[in-house]
Design a protein around this motif. Sequence first.
Motif, PDB file in Angstrom:
ATOM      1  N   LEU A 132       0.810  -1.014   0.055  1.00 28.50           N
ATOM      2  CA  LEU A 132       0.045   0.015   0.062  1.00 28.50           C
ATOM      3  C   LEU A 132       0.888   1.382   0.123  1.00 28.50           C
ATOM      4  CD1 LEU A 132      -2.735  -0.860   2.745  1.00 28.50           C
ATOM      5  CD2 LEU A 132      -3.011  -0.725   0.222  1.00 28.50           C
ATOM      6  N   PHE A 133       2.113   1.224   0.875  1.00 19.66           N
ATOM      7  CA  PHE A 133       2.854   2.546   1.059  1.00 19.66           C
ATOM      8  C   PHE A 133       4.141   2.188   0.574  1.00 19.66           C
ATOM      9  CE2 PHE A 133      -0.853   2.832   3.688  1.00 19.66           C
ATOM     10  CZ  PHE A 133      -1.586   3.916   3.153  1.00 19.66           C
ATOM     11  N   PRO A 134       4.655   1.961  -0.394  1.00 19.47           N
ATOM     12  CA  PRO A 134       5.949   1.610  -0.765  1.00 19.47           C
ATOM     13  C   PRO A 134       7.208   2.360   0.159  1.00 19.47           C
ATOM     14  CG  PRO A 134       4.990   1.742  -2.738  1.00 19.47           C
ATOM     15  CD  PRO A 134       4.130   2.240  -1.626  1.00 19.47           C
ATOM     16  N   GLY A 135       7.992   1.909   0.778  1.00 21.97           N
ATOM     17  CA  GLY A 135       9.145   2.217   1.311  1.00 21.97           C
ATOM     18  C   GLY A 135       8.822   2.382   2.721  1.00 21.97           C
ATOM     19  N   ILE A 136       7.603   2.068   3.239  1.00 24.42           N
ATOM     20  CA  ILE A 136       7.408   2.102   4.790  1.00 24.42           C
ATOM     21  C   ILE A 136       7.701   0.901   5.592  1.00 24.42           C
ATOM     22  CG2 ILE A 136       5.474   2.679   6.618  1.00 24.42           C
ATOM     23  CD1 ILE A 136       6.391   5.072   4.524  1.00 24.42           C
ATOM     24  N   THR A 137       8.542   0.792   6.532  1.00 24.21           N
ATOM     25  CA  THR A 137       8.470  -0.434   7.341  1.00 24.21           C
ATOM     26  C   THR A 137       7.939  -0.159   8.809  1.00 24.21           C
ATOM     27  OG1 THR A 137      10.585   0.377   8.431  1.00 24.21           O
ATOM     28  CG2 THR A 137      10.766  -0.905   6.324  1.00 24.21           C
ATOM     29  N   ILE A 138       7.452  -1.378   9.370  1.00 23.89           N
ATOM     30  CA  ILE A 138       6.730  -1.191  10.542  1.00 23.89           C
ATOM     31  C   ILE A 138       7.324  -1.980  11.774  1.00 23.89           C
ATOM     32  CG2 ILE A 138       5.229  -2.979   9.998  1.00 23.89           C
ATOM     33  CD1 ILE A 138       3.115  -1.607  11.175  1.00 23.89           C
ATOM     34  N   SER A 139       7.174  -1.637  12.959  1.00 25.46           N
ATOM     35  CA  SER A 139       7.837  -2.591  13.958  1.00 25.46           C
ATOM     36  C   SER A 139       7.080  -2.221  15.281  1.00 25.46           C
ATOM     37  CB  SER A 139       9.382  -2.096  14.214  1.00 25.46           C
ATOM     38  OG  SER A 139       9.347  -0.731  14.973  1.00 25.46           O
ATOM     39  N   SER A 140       6.861  -3.450  16.019  1.00 31.07           N
ATOM     40  CA  SER A 140       6.026  -3.348  17.205  1.00 31.07           C
ATOM     41  C   SER A 140       6.613  -4.296  18.199  1.00 31.07           C
ATOM     42  CB  SER A 140       4.531  -3.605  16.859  1.00 31.07           C
ATOM     43  OG  SER A 140       3.646  -3.838  17.904  1.00 31.07           O
ATOM     44  N   ALA A 141       6.473  -3.925  19.460  1.00 31.46           N
ATOM     45  CA  ALA A 141       7.007  -4.877  20.246  1.00 31.46           C
ATOM     46  C   ALA A 141       6.087  -5.943  20.686  1.00 31.46           C
ATOM     47  CB  ALA A 141       7.579  -4.136  21.815  1.00 31.46           C
ATOM     48  N   SER A 142       4.770  -5.464  20.780  1.00 34.31           N
ATOM     49  CA  SER A 142       3.930  -6.828  20.973  1.00 34.31           C
ATOM     50  C   SER A 142       2.466  -6.269  20.228  1.00 34.31           C
ATOM     51  CB  SER A 142       3.480  -6.578  22.491  1.00 34.31           C
ATOM     52  OG  SER A 142       2.905  -5.342  22.852  1.00 34.31           O
ATOM     53  N   ASN A 143       1.470  -7.083  20.135  1.00 32.91           N
ATOM     54  CA  ASN A 143       0.582  -6.951  19.416  1.00 32.91           C
ATOM     55  C   ASN A 143      -0.602  -6.444  20.298  1.00 32.91           C
ATOM     56  OD1 ASN A 143       1.413  -7.932  17.246  1.00 32.91           O
ATOM     57  ND2 ASN A 143       1.197 -10.074  17.850  1.00 32.91           N
ATOM     58  N   PRO A 144      -1.272  -5.394  20.041  1.00 29.30           N
ATOM     59  CA  PRO A 144      -2.191  -4.852  20.828  1.00 29.30           C
ATOM     60  C   PRO A 144      -3.746  -5.761  20.886  1.00 29.30           C
ATOM     61  CG  PRO A 144      -2.041  -3.561  18.957  1.00 29.30           C
ATOM     62  CD  PRO A 144      -1.267  -4.558  18.864  1.00 29.30           C
ATOM     63  N   THR A 145      -4.171  -5.859  21.908  1.00 28.39           N
ATOM     64  CA  THR A 145      -5.485  -6.550  22.100  1.00 28.39           C
ATOM     65  C   THR A 145      -6.436  -5.835  22.575  1.00 28.39           C
ATOM     66  OG1 THR A 145      -4.026  -8.621  22.474  1.00 28.39           O
ATOM     67  CG2 THR A 145      -6.356  -8.531  22.943  1.00 28.39           C
ATOM     68  N   PHE A 146      -7.671  -5.623  22.105  1.00 29.43           N
ATOM     69  CA  PHE A 146      -8.600  -4.690  22.664  1.00 29.43           C
ATOM     70  C   PHE A 146      -9.765  -5.683  23.152  1.00 29.43           C
ATOM     71  CE2 PHE A 146      -6.704  -2.384  19.030  1.00 29.43           C
ATOM     72  CZ  PHE A 146      -6.757  -1.252  19.535  1.00 29.43           C
ATOM     73  N   THR A 147     -10.178  -5.432  24.368  1.00 30.96           N
ATOM     74  CA  THR A 147     -11.256  -6.012  25.043  1.00 30.96           C
ATOM     75  C   THR A 147     -12.494  -5.762  24.805  1.00 30.96           C
ATOM     76  OG1 THR A 147     -11.505  -4.631  26.954  1.00 30.96           O
ATOM     77  CG2 THR A 147      -9.606  -6.221  27.205  1.00 30.96           C
ATOM     78  N   ALA A 148     -13.456  -6.440  25.263  1.00 32.57           N
ATOM     79  CA  ALA A 148     -14.913  -6.137  25.051  1.00 32.57           C
ATOM     80  C   ALA A 148     -15.442  -4.878  25.452  1.00 32.57           C
ATOM     81  CB  ALA A 148     -15.914  -7.361  25.595  1.00 32.57           C
ATOM     82  N   GLY A 160     -13.384  -2.202  25.390  1.00 36.95           N
ATOM     83  CA  GLY A 160     -12.626  -1.206  24.601  1.00 36.95           C
ATOM     84  C   GLY A 160     -11.265  -0.974  25.133  1.00 36.95           C
ATOM     85  N   THR A 161     -10.904  -1.627  26.094  1.00 38.02           N
ATOM     86  CA  THR A 161      -9.622  -1.125  26.768  1.00 38.02           C
ATOM     87  C   THR A 161      -8.406  -1.914  26.061  1.00 38.02           C
ATOM     88  OG1 THR A 161      -9.845  -3.036  28.664  1.00 38.02           O
ATOM     89  CG2 THR A 161     -10.367  -0.695  29.293  1.00 38.02           C
ATOM     90  N   ALA A 162      -7.389  -1.824  26.149  1.00 45.37           N
ATOM     91  CA  ALA A 162      -6.280  -2.349  25.557  1.00 45.37           C
ATOM     92  C   ALA A 162      -5.011  -2.383  26.290  1.00 45.37           C
ATOM     93  CB  ALA A 162      -5.997  -1.741  24.142  1.00 45.37           C
ATOM     94  N   ASN A 163      -3.959  -3.183  25.843  1.00 48.82           N
ATOM     95  CA  ASN A 163      -2.933  -3.211  26.481  1.00 48.82           C
ATOM     96  C   ASN A 163      -1.940  -2.246  25.713  1.00 48.82           C
ATOM     97  OD1 ASN A 163      -3.048  -4.826  24.057  1.00 48.82           O
ATOM     98  ND2 ASN A 163      -0.832  -5.695  24.642  1.00 48.82           N
ATOM     99  N   ALA A 164      -1.232  -1.451  26.260  1.00 46.74           N
ATOM    100  CA  ALA A 164      -0.529  -0.046  25.792  1.00 46.74           C
ATOM    101  C   ALA A 164       0.657  -0.594  24.967  1.00 46.74           C
ATOM    102  CB  ALA A 164       0.076   0.537  26.829  1.00 46.74           C
ATOM    103  N   VAL A 165       0.691  -0.243  23.882  1.00 50.52           N
ATOM    104  CA  VAL A 165       1.551  -0.742  22.867  1.00 50.52           C
ATOM    105  C   VAL A 165       1.818   0.564  21.785  1.00 50.52           C
ATOM    106  CG1 VAL A 165       1.932  -1.947  20.631  1.00 50.52           C
ATOM    107  CG2 VAL A 165       0.550  -3.015  22.528  1.00 50.52           C
ATOM    108  N   THR A 166       3.106   0.540  21.441  1.00 48.56           N
ATOM    109  CA  THR A 166       3.644   1.414  20.439  1.00 48.56           C
ATOM    110  C   THR A 166       3.914   1.025  19.269  1.00 48.56           C
ATOM    111  OG1 THR A 166       4.406   2.999  22.462  1.00 48.56           O
ATOM    112  CG2 THR A 166       5.160   3.456  20.120  1.00 48.56           C
ATOM    113  N   ILE A 167       3.358   1.263  18.020  1.00 49.60           N
ATOM    114  CA  ILE A 167       3.770   1.029  16.604  1.00 49.60           C
ATOM    115  C   ILE A 167       4.591   1.952  16.124  1.00 49.60           C
ATOM    116  CG2 ILE A 167       2.978  -0.030  14.568  1.00 49.60           C
ATOM    117  CD1 ILE A 167       0.613  -0.223  17.143  1.00 49.60           C
ATOM    118  N   THR A 168       5.656   1.642  15.574  1.00 51.21           N
ATOM    119  CA  THR A 168       6.732   2.399  15.041  1.00 51.21           C
ATOM    120  C   THR A 168       6.700   2.301  13.370  1.00 51.21           C
ATOM    121  OG1 THR A 168       8.066   2.602  16.771  1.00 51.21           O
ATOM    122  CG2 THR A 168       9.035   3.348  14.998  1.00 51.21           C
TER     123      THR A 168
END
Length: 149
Positions: A98-114, A116-124
């Motif tokens: 979709l976006f040539p030249g863009i890379t992605i990194s994440s320490a963990s995967n975010p999980t959203f609960t029923a 609406g809360t989630a575990n805190a994650v930063t995606i770079t």
Amino acid sequence: MFEKIADKTEYKAAQRGFTVLELLMVLVVASVLMGIAVPSFQSWLPTLRLSNAARQVATDLQLARMRAISSNTDTTVAFSTGTGTYSFGGESRSLPQLFPGITISSASNPTFTARGTANAVTITLTNGSSQKLVCVKAVGRVNVRDASC
């Protein structure tokens, strides 16, 4: 509208439109402006792609949150940093496609609960020279930042 030619009995229509010289001058000016604008736009394109990719990831994370709330089940967004893809539910996105030249990194995967809360994650997301951060907060809020979350 018609004027009579002095020696002849013919009439000619009044001249309307542009001359060839006027059209050539417009083309020259337009060419010079394009010559200035195109290199500037091409240097700006990677930054534009990075911003659009970050917004796409943030939108998909918000969609995953809404699906978790509406279906009353936990929803995890799984990032594959090696391939630059991520998936949630039955959908998957490939950022390099979709976006040539863009890379992605994440320490963990975010999980959203029923709820609406989630575990805190930063995606770079990076384009080689700059980066954008997509921040998922514990309360489920998702936003895009230039610096730290």
